[in-house]
Write an enzyme that holds these catalytic residues in place. Structure first.
Site, mmCIF file in Angstrom:
data_model
loop_
_atom_site.group_PDB
_atom_site.id
_atom_site.type_symbol
_atom_site.label_atom_id
_atom_site.label_comp_id
_atom_site.label_asym_id
_atom_site.label_seq_id
_atom_site.Cartn_x
_atom_site.Cartn_y
_atom_site.Cartn_z
ATOM 1 C CG HIS A 123 -1.693 -4.085 -8.587
ATOM 2 N ND1 HIS A 123 -3.057 -4.073 -8.699
ATOM 3 C CD2 HIS A 123 -1.420 -3.911 -7.264
ATOM 4 C CE1 HIS A 123 -3.585 -3.906 -7.490
ATOM 5 N NE2 HIS A 123 -2.615 -3.788 -6.614
ATOM 6 C CD GLU A 132 -2.753 -1.350 -0.102
ATOM 7 O OE1 GLU A 132 -2.927 -0.383 -0.865
ATOM 8 O OE2 GLU A 132 -3.176 -2.494 -0.367
HETATM 9 ZN ZN LIG Z 1 -2.645 -3.104 -4.737
#
Ligand SMILES: [Zn+2]
Ligand SMILES: [Zn+2]
Length: 175
Positions: A136, A127
């Site tokens: 990602h 995070e």
């Molecule tokens: Zn994520």
């Protein structure tokens, strides 16, 4: 950059002590473990018996000081959008991580403090990566890999892969 770690509701305090120490050891930002806040009732969805991650992030934005980022960590189960649950959720300056489904006891397994810490550290770093603008990553060993079950959390490392590290240096991301 200062990053405040805020327990939301009851979290075994040792977990966050250890994680904050580890984050300070690894990154240039200053991580500060703050005292806990209560989980806001308004974020509770009684039909799902879960807390809404977006609403929790709204609460964190209210208490955020200028020039800091906040990571809230809660043991309550959270969800986000269409997802049944979320390990975490992040915006630019605020993020939340739930230890609920990172805890082996959730799956009927024995208490395993070390495993819980390992998993929580990975999801907190994930995070934090998002807060600093990282998307990602397709590499399943990279901490920025999107884990939608705990086995994927276990399979990845608690570090950024080479590609993400390069991206960070090219884009001037300093965590
Ligand atoms: Zn994520
Ligand atoms: Zn990566």
């Amino acid at each position: 950059m200062n990053i405040r770690i805020i327990p939301i509701g009851d979290i075994q305090p040792n977990i966050l002590d250890i994680i904050t120490r580890e984050l300070n050891r690894r990154f240039k930002s200053k991580f500060i473990l703050d005292s806990k806040i209560n989980i806001p009732d308004s974020s509770y969805d009684k039909f799902r018996d879960q807390y809404n991650a977006e609403m929790l992030l709204n609460e964190l934005e209210k208490i955020k000081n200028p020039n800091e980022k906040i990571v809230g960590v809660t043991s309550y189960d959270i969800y986000s959008g269409d997802l049944n649950f979320a390990f975490g959720e992040a915006r630019k300056d605020v993020a939340i991580v739930s230890t609920n489904r990172l805890n082996p006891t959730f799956y009927g397994q024995p208490q395993n403090f070390d495993l819980l810490i390992k998993r929580t550290l990975k999801e907190v770093i994930h995070e934090i990566g998002h807060m600093f603008g990282l998307p990602h990553c397709h590499n399943h060993e990279c901490v920025m890999y999107f884990a939608n079950s705990v086995s994927y959390v276990d399979d990845k490392k608690d570090e950024f892969c080479k590609e993400c590290t390069l991206k960070m240096s090219m884009e001037g991301i300093k965590i």
